[in-house]
Design a protein around this motif. Structure first.
Motif, PDB file in Angstrom:
ATOM      1  N   ALA A  56       0.834  -1.203   0.000  1.00  0.00           N
ATOM      2  CA  ALA A  56       0.000   0.000   0.000  1.00  0.00           C
ATOM      3  C   ALA A  56       0.868   1.251   0.000  1.00  0.00           C
ATOM      4  CB  ALA A  56      -0.932  -0.010   1.208  1.00  0.00           C
ATOM      5  N   GLU A  57       1.943   1.244   0.799  1.00  0.00           N
ATOM      6  CA  GLU A  57       2.838   2.402   0.853  1.00  0.00           C
ATOM      7  C   GLU A  57       3.527   2.627  -0.491  1.00  0.00           C
ATOM      8  OE1 GLU A  57       5.504   1.745   4.065  1.00  0.00           O
ATOM      9  OE2 GLU A  57       3.950   1.961   5.612  1.00  0.00           O
ATOM     10  N   ARG A  58       3.897   1.544  -1.140  1.00  0.00           N
ATOM     11  CA  ARG A  58       4.555   1.675  -2.446  1.00  0.00           C
ATOM     12  C   ARG A  58       3.602   2.293  -3.473  1.00  0.00           C
ATOM     13  NH1 ARG A  58       7.280  -3.175  -6.094  1.00  0.00           N
ATOM     14  NH2 ARG A  58       7.960  -1.817  -7.794  1.00  0.00           N
ATOM     15  N   ILE A  59       2.343   1.874  -3.431  1.00  0.00           N
ATOM     16  CA  ILE A  59       1.365   2.436  -4.374  1.00  0.00           C
ATOM     17  C   ILE A  59       1.169   3.921  -4.090  1.00  0.00           C
ATOM     18  CG2 ILE A  59      -1.073   2.399  -5.041  1.00  0.00           C
ATOM     19  CD1 ILE A  59      -1.017  -0.633  -4.595  1.00  0.00           C
ATOM     20  N   ARG A  60       1.110   4.292  -2.798  1.00  0.00           N
ATOM     21  CA  ARG A  60       0.944   5.717  -2.457  1.00  0.00           C
ATOM     22  C   ARG A  60       2.116   6.534  -2.985  1.00  0.00           C
ATOM     23  NH1 ARG A  60      -0.274   3.754   2.960  1.00  0.00           N
ATOM     24  NH2 ARG A  60      -2.530   3.579   3.247  1.00  0.00           N
ATOM     25  N   ALA A  67       6.150  16.463  -5.930  1.00  0.00           N
ATOM     26  CA  ALA A  67       6.158  17.364  -4.774  1.00  0.00           C
ATOM     27  C   ALA A  67       5.623  16.661  -3.526  1.00  0.00           C
ATOM     28  CB  ALA A  67       5.327  18.608  -5.082  1.00  0.00           C
ATOM     29  N   GLN A  68       4.576  15.842  -3.707  1.00  0.00           N
ATOM     30  CA  GLN A  68       3.984  15.148  -2.566  1.00  0.00           C
ATOM     31  C   GLN A  68       4.832  13.965  -2.107  1.00  0.00           C
ATOM     32  OE1 GLN A  68       0.277  14.129  -4.434  1.00  0.00           O
ATOM     33  NE2 GLN A  68      -0.809  15.845  -3.468  1.00  0.00           N
ATOM     34  N   ARG A  69       5.607  13.375  -3.034  1.00  0.00           N
ATOM     35  CA  ARG A  69       6.309  12.135  -2.734  1.00  0.00           C
ATOM     36  C   ARG A  69       7.331  12.330  -1.609  1.00  0.00           C
ATOM     37  NH1 ARG A  69       8.346   9.828  -8.050  1.00  0.00           N
ATOM     38  NH2 ARG A  69       6.079   9.837  -8.409  1.00  0.00           N
ATOM     39  N   LYS A  70       8.049  13.449  -1.636  1.00  0.00           N
ATOM     40  CA  LYS A  70       9.062  13.687  -0.621  1.00  0.00           C
ATOM     41  C   LYS A  70       8.442  13.800   0.764  1.00  0.00           C
ATOM     42  CE  LYS A  70      13.017  16.665   0.373  1.00  0.00           C
ATOM     43  NZ  LYS A  70      13.813  17.855  -0.077  1.00  0.00           N
ATOM     44  N   ALA A  71       7.365  14.552   0.853  1.00  0.00           N
ATOM     45  CA  ALA A  71       6.695  14.721   2.153  1.00  0.00           C
ATOM     46  C   ALA A  71       6.094  13.407   2.621  1.00  0.00           C
ATOM     47  CB  ALA A  71       5.617  15.799   2.047  1.00  0.00           C
ATOM     48  N   LEU A  72       5.529  12.652   1.685  1.00  0.00           N
ATOM     49  CA  LEU A  72       4.906  11.378   2.042  1.00  0.00           C
ATOM     50  C   LEU A  72       5.952  10.389   2.525  1.00  0.00           C
ATOM     51  CD1 LEU A  72       2.400   9.604   2.151  1.00  0.00           C
ATOM     52  CD2 LEU A  72       2.749   9.048  -0.261  1.00  0.00           C
TER      53      LEU A  72
END
Length: 337
Positions: A56-60, A67-72
């Protein structure tokens, strides 16, 4: 003709090579078996809840914008650290141990099931649960009777047992399922077939036509009833039917003991139903796939897949490779032609 000759020569060489390899492998296997007979089959444990969360984390991460990937990624990393630093006094989550049973005519998977259950009964507590993903159309009475008895050991220890059925739990398969505290079935899973059947060919008339005698000697009036080669009498058929009826009665009594909410006389006519109808008849308790049930359970339990890894016999693996090689030869011959 030259093409056929080439293919034939190639096939002969392949057969000789495979025969030589098979002989060598057999000798090696015998030596390995003589050295490793005392080695127990390994038990595989997989943290299913961790696997699901990682996916699930990999899909997110993969579907998030740059831009969102770094924060996530930082958020997920922080969450992991917080889980690792959980206070020692925090209560651990209960566990759900997931087993699989794929039934054949002889219920041969019971040999692994009994060892898996014995291992789990040494560690499972009253708050834990065992989930059996069951797929079986039934088979021999004694094999499935033993499998059902193995599952009954779980309830006797006060541990919750849930059986999930995605495709089929019929006849002996349903005998196993009814031991559970709860049966969960997919809407179109085949459920039921509470009955007993016996069938065999009889070659007596063929032997008689060929003037071949068949002798069967027994001590005991009912040591044999119906036979393959002898002449079957009405008395033998009557006795065989009596034995079938007795087995059916035991089957129905077994289900009554484990599922008192079920009207056994209504459903024990050998008929089977899809999951939706089976739920209406109370053959199952809930309509849901095993995947949905485990995801639901993951909210309150840690999931662990448990499997006794029994390696396939060497000759079986060799036969599969030979079959693949022959298939490649056939494909090569077709291409050349």
């Amino acid at each position: 003709m030259s093409i056929l000759a080439d293919v034939g020569a190639f096939a002969l060489k392949l057969v000789l090579i495979l025969a030589l390899v098979g002989a060598i492998v057999t000798l090696v296997a015998r030596g390995a078996r003589s050295r490793g007979d005392d080695q127990p089959a390994p038990l595989e444990i997989r943290a299913l809840h961790e696997q699901l969360r990682e996916r699930a984390e990999r899909i997110r991460l993969e579907t998030a914008s740059p831009a969102q990937r770094k924060a996530l990624r930082k958020t997920l990393k922080r969450k992991r650290k917080d889980e690792d630093k959980a206070p020692g006094g925090q209560k651990e989550r209960p566990r759900a141990f997931v087993l699989d049973f794929e039934g054949d005519l002889r219920a041969s998977a019971v040999s692994a099931l009994r060892e898996e259950i014995s291992a789990l009964l040494l560690v499972a507590g009253s708050g834990d649960e065992i989930v059996l993903r069951l797929e079986s159309p039934g088979g021999m009475v004694h094999g499935y009777g033993l499998a059902a008895s193995q599952l009954a050991r779980i309830g006797k220890r006060g541990i919750r047992l849930t059986v999930t059925v995605d495709k089929v739990a019929a006849s002996g398969g349903y005998m196993m399922a009814c031991v559970a505290d709860r049966i969960v079935a997919a809407p179109f899973a085949v459920i039921g077939s509470i009955g007993v059947v016996m069938q065999m060919p009889n070659f007596h008339r063929l032997l008689k036509r060929k003037e071949i005698d068949f002798e069967l000697l027994t001590a005991g009036e009912h040591k044999r009833t119906l036979t393959l080669f002898g002449e079957n009498s009405d008395a033998a058929r009557s006795k065989a039917l009596e034995e079938l009826e007795d087995t059916h009665t035991l089957f129905k009594d077994f289900i009554r003991d484990h599922r008192p909410q079920l009207d056994v006389d209504t459903v024990a006519n050998g008929e089977h139903w899809f999951g939706t109808r089976a739920a209406e008849l109370k053959l199952v308790d809930e309509l849901m796939t095993s995947d949905d049930y485990l995801m639901q359970r993951m909210e309150t339990h840690d999931l662990f897949g448990v499997r006794l890894r029994q390696p396939r016999p060497l000759m079986q693996r060799l036969a599969e490779r030979v079959s693949m090689a022959v298939q490649r030869v056939r494909e090569a011959a077709l291409l050349r032609a």
